[in-house]
Design a protein around this motif. Sequence first.
Motif, PDB file in Angstrom:
ATOM      1  N   ARG A   1      41.290  35.761  40.782  1.00 47.16           N
ATOM      2  CA  ARG A   1      41.754  34.641  41.626  1.00 47.16           C
ATOM      3  C   ARG A   1      43.205  34.298  41.310  1.00 47.16           C
ATOM      4  O   ARG A   1      44.023  34.078  42.213  1.00 47.16           O
TER       5      ARG A   1
ATOM      6  N   THR B   1      43.849  35.107  47.089  1.00 44.02           N
ATOM      7  CA  THR B   1      42.778  35.176  48.085  1.00 44.02           C
ATOM      8  C   THR B   1      42.042  36.503  47.947  1.00 44.02           C
ATOM      9  O   THR B   1      42.619  37.523  47.520  1.00 44.02           O
ATOM     10  N   VAL B   2      40.784  36.513  48.332  1.00 41.94           N
ATOM     11  CA  VAL B   2      40.004  37.735  48.249  1.00 41.94           C
ATOM     12  C   VAL B   2      40.507  38.771  49.251  1.00 41.94           C
ATOM     13  O   VAL B   2      40.363  39.984  49.040  1.00 41.94           O
ATOM     14  N   GLU B   3      41.140  38.300  50.324  1.00 44.67           N
ATOM     15  CA  GLU B   3      41.690  39.235  51.310  1.00 44.67           C
ATOM     16  C   GLU B   3      42.800  40.088  50.681  1.00 44.67           C
ATOM     17  O   GLU B   3      42.899  41.293  50.963  1.00 44.67           O
ATOM     18  N   ARG B   4      43.640  39.473  49.861  1.00 46.41           N
ATOM     19  CA  ARG B   4      44.698  40.248  49.199  1.00 46.41           C
ATOM     20  C   ARG B   4      44.105  41.256  48.218  1.00 46.41           C
ATOM     21  O   ARG B   4      44.601  42.380  48.095  1.00 46.41           O
TER      22      ARG B   4
ATOM     23  N   ASN C   1      41.138  42.630  48.520  1.00 46.87           N
ATOM     24  CA  ASN C   1      40.538  43.672  49.353  1.00 46.87           C
ATOM     25  C   ASN C   1      41.581  44.663  49.844  1.00 46.87           C
ATOM     26  O   ASN C   1      41.328  45.877  49.926  1.00 46.87           O
ATOM     27  N   ALA C   2      42.765  44.140  50.176  1.00 47.90           N
ATOM     28  CA  ALA C   2      43.820  45.027  50.666  1.00 47.90           C
ATOM     29  C   ALA C   2      44.233  46.038  49.602  1.00 47.90           C
ATOM     30  O   ALA C   2      44.539  47.191  49.911  1.00 47.90           O
TER      31      ALA C   2
ATOM     32  N   GLY D   1      35.764  45.232  51.013  1.00 44.45           N
ATOM     33  CA  GLY D   1      35.420  44.206  51.989  1.00 44.45           C
ATOM     34  C   GLY D   1      34.640  43.067  51.374  1.00 44.45           C
ATOM     35  O   GLY D   1      33.685  42.555  51.990  1.00 44.45           O
TER      36      GLY D   1
ATOM     37  N   ARG E   1      33.531  39.399  50.362  1.00 45.85           N
ATOM     38  CA  ARG E   1      33.672  38.122  51.081  1.00 45.85           C
ATOM     39  C   ARG E   1      34.160  36.999  50.176  1.00 45.85           C
ATOM     40  O   ARG E   1      34.702  36.011  50.662  1.00 45.85           O
ATOM     41  N   SER E   2      33.980  37.138  48.879  1.00 47.37           N
ATOM     42  CA  SER E   2      34.465  36.125  47.937  1.00 47.37           C
ATOM     43  C   SER E   2      34.608  36.789  46.570  1.00 47.37           C
ATOM     44  O   SER E   2      34.031  37.858  46.300  1.00 47.37           O
TER      45      SER E   2
END
Length: 625
Positions: A276, A281-284, A286-287, A292, A294-295
């Motif tokens: 964290r 963010t989890v999106e960063r 994931n990138a 994928g 979600r948290s």
Amino acid sequence: MTSSHSSSSGSGDRQAGDAGSRALAVALLAFVAIVLLLGVLASSRPGPLLLAPMMGLDACLFADRPEEAARSPAIARECQGAQASAAPIIESTLRALGERRTSRDGTLEMGYTLNLPLLKFLTLQQGQWTVDQEAVGRAVRSVRDADRPVVLYLFSTHFGSAAPAEAALAQDADNLLQTPEGPLGKDRYYQTDIYPWSFVRLDNGITRARESVVRALLQGVCGLPQAARERVRGVTLLGELHQMFPRFEDGMGFSGPYVTTDYSAASVQGFRQFLRQRFGTVERLNAQLGAGFRSFDELAPPSRDIRSQPLRHYWEHIDAYAAGTLPVMGWLHAPGRGAADAPWVRVYLDGSLAGRVQARFGRQDVLAARPEFKTADLGWRFDLAYAGLPPGMHRLDIYMEEGGLLARLDTRHIAIMDRAQTAPQALPSRPLPVAAPVPPGVEFHVDAPAELSSYYFNPLVPLWNAFRARQVRDYLDHFRAVVAGSCVPPERIYSHQILPFVNPGWDVSKFAVEQDLDVPARLGLGVSLYGEASYGASFFDWLRHSGRDFYGVTEFHPLRAMSPDQLKAVLRRHAEHGARFLSFFAEAQGSGPWREGVSNVMSFDAANPHHGSAPLRAAVQAMMQ
């Protein structure tokens, strides 16, 4: 005219006087500045290198315990009485190493390292483990009474000390490092118990025990007269602190299942918080992973091997190579070649030069198998970063450089795998250099990689290893703060870390200490050096990029014989690079006829047939006579 002339002349005299005063003031200021500068330079100029041998004194510090007295009765007898200390034994042991306190040329000073096994200072009172104040008193009086510079070694890592409290503390799983299957079990190393004590949290029993003993010892030392306090040249923390793994004695390499620490609930939650903080963010995240999630709460540390265990998703995979590098390594013996002209090895990947390394690192295993080589300094290793390579079958060619020519040593084919485990296809390779025959007498072996071995990069593994390394750093920093809260000057507080990178056969990911050894910037560098790292170039090469301008050698083990001139040259080199103290093992010796037997295979002792120990002791004696 006369009056005017007289007035003008008086003004000029005053101006000249003012100018003279200013010049005198400037000269005085310059003189004061020079004196101050010389004082600063004198105070910052390093003094003699402190030789600080460490001797076994447990039977003295804990002389009232029958089990300790039975192990070393002669030491225990000298440490009876209300005001007893180890000072007479310390002085006798040091005088046996050399009559002089400072070498004739003034470059070496003889002191000692006082090993303080923290857990042994605990005693059971009314069902509670409390600090043994009698033992603390003997330790403090030893510092008071021994008129020698001292390094205090606050020892409490995985190496056991035969402390009664160890077995009790090991009953609590919160005190032990955890594998994915549960607490790591007790192990053995050179007939010594190994306890995988946890350092991933501060609220467990092992941490509180360490803190209580450290504070008691420092409170006693800080209550001594100033002259005794000033003899404390350094305090080293805990010992070799790193993540742990099974089969500690022979499991440091790449063979066998990959099992490491720490997978406790505290580490799982800490890893999620680490991600964290790093990604926001989890999106960063994931990138970067190509995932994928979600948290962050869906993430768990990698813990399964794709080759032998079912995975719920690819990011569970971990092994010795999953962080994206694989070792290309072996050994090469060229007769008549020394460290200064050790042969070079080239590694080609698909026909292109990937790197070149020198065959000069320590391989004690090779020397043990081939004693006729008379040196262990023939290992080599190149870490190949494969994370960015295309999936498929790649070719590695290993050459020896010799007289401007290249002699091919071996070829290996490796499979870089994709996440779907697609069958790897052969990839094109450029033409290779023309190969000459291997020179007569040259012997070699390429240990890794194995032919047709496969490699899976998991981008979550470097993050997991970085977090594991931070756990080491945070725990060291915590105990640095504990010691810094005492009378010990901050610049005299050191780590006591090992340097795993200079051992070509070791898998450094198991230790999870990064290139700075996870020593916090505010903590002095203390490092234990074995074999080639103690006398060769590898440590100094690393030190050059470490950002450190001084250090202490917490354990000095050349593992080979040296003449006085050779040892003196090594010590001079350490001093020139900023070493402030250097510690080695010695056996305790009394003022009378008794002396301890060889209790440590690393001791510089005339009766120790291992690792060139007797010649090393003789070399120290020659320098200090």
